[in-house]
Design a protein around this motif. Sequence first.
Motif, mmCIF file in Angstrom:
data_model
loop_
_atom_site.group_PDB
_atom_site.id
_atom_site.type_symbol
_atom_site.label_atom_id
_atom_site.label_comp_id
_atom_site.label_asym_id
_atom_site.label_seq_id
_atom_site.Cartn_x
_atom_site.Cartn_y
_atom_site.Cartn_z
ATOM 1 N N GLU A 248 0.851 -1.189 0.000
ATOM 2 C CA GLU A 248 0.000 0.000 0.000
ATOM 3 C C GLU A 248 0.883 1.233 0.000
ATOM 4 O O GLU A 248 2.038 1.196 0.448
ATOM 5 N N ARG A 250 0.349 5.197 1.170
ATOM 6 C CA ARG A 250 -0.523 6.171 1.812
ATOM 7 C C ARG A 250 0.320 7.383 2.244
ATOM 8 O O ARG A 250 0.711 7.510 3.402
ATOM 9 N N GLN A 278 -3.205 -2.610 -1.621
ATOM 10 C CA GLN A 278 -3.910 -1.916 -2.694
ATOM 11 C C GLN A 278 -3.730 -2.551 -4.074
ATOM 12 O O GLN A 278 -4.271 -2.048 -5.052
#
Length: 352
Positions: A248, A250, A278
């Motif tokens: 992921e 972020r 993701q």
Amino acid sequence: MKELRGPAIFLAQFMRDEAPYNSLDSIGEWVAGLGYRGIQIPSNDARCIDLDLAAESQDYCDDLAGRMAELGLTITELATHLQGQLVAVHPAYDDLFDAFAPPEVHGKPAERQEWAVDQMRKVAVASRRLGLKSTPSFPGALMWHLVYPWPQRPAGLVDAGFEELAKRWRPILDFYDENGVDVAYEIHPGEDLHDGASFEAFLEKVDDHPRCNILFDPSHFILQQLDYLAFIDRYHERIKAFHVKDAEFRPDARTGVYGGYQDWGDRAGRFRSLGDGQVDFRQIFSKLTHYGFDGWAVLEWECCFKHPEQGAAEGAPFIADHIIRPTDIAFDDFAGGETDKAKINRALGIAP
């Protein structure tokens, strides 16, 4: 279209000096019980394989494969990430990368490189004896400290770097070609081959060598914010291995792609267990199936939060659920009819 094989698992992150993780037979029994059908073996780990013997003895390789087959497992590849890394090491990283090599070559960069090349050659022979098609590897790095263009790079510097990398790898690739085995470089931050552009630059320097190929791992593209689906479209002919690994990204006001030297749990980009990140695996498996990839879907588990045993247990059904059985019929066949030349001509407005 062809069907991906799996689920398989890379054993490197699970090996340790306690049962059932301390020998190939015991960890093989453990992963088979979780539903895995294939194992990717770290070729540097003596708990898994005697590489010297595997390169010398067909009987040893047959016995190794046979013992795994009794557990319902196939050996998918012999991984060479650590040895490949040591084919090309910038002196700034010598002390850190010595840990990847035996003590007798520590502090001796030239001897360490010779050891690494010898290891790569032994894996080529062992892979042939085991009937394997490729070895996942790292290419090493002479230019990673130059990845950001400041200070300005002198003209010709990057070209010279790829020339040197190709000079070191070309004899290895030729030896792999003699043994009928591909080198599948994992496109990975920290390596000189870290994206499509850098892979293309290296491929050009080795004259489009047929054994210079790719291990596709989408997690590293998430961390770099690279289009991993378009990557498959562009490079599918060179993809010879596949790590199923989630991640992921972020970003916030504090950290982004470079991570601020933070530990993994505090970085904007971090690896996750399958399904927790993701990565769009539905599209990845669809594209690989579309392009006829028939290699193994291999879990590489790395997660900064979840326990490895949970990650491994969840990984097998996750991969199995994503493998697509290619269809041999078209969905609209029911509406078709037999070929009729006269009807075809009428549909096209062509006179009989």
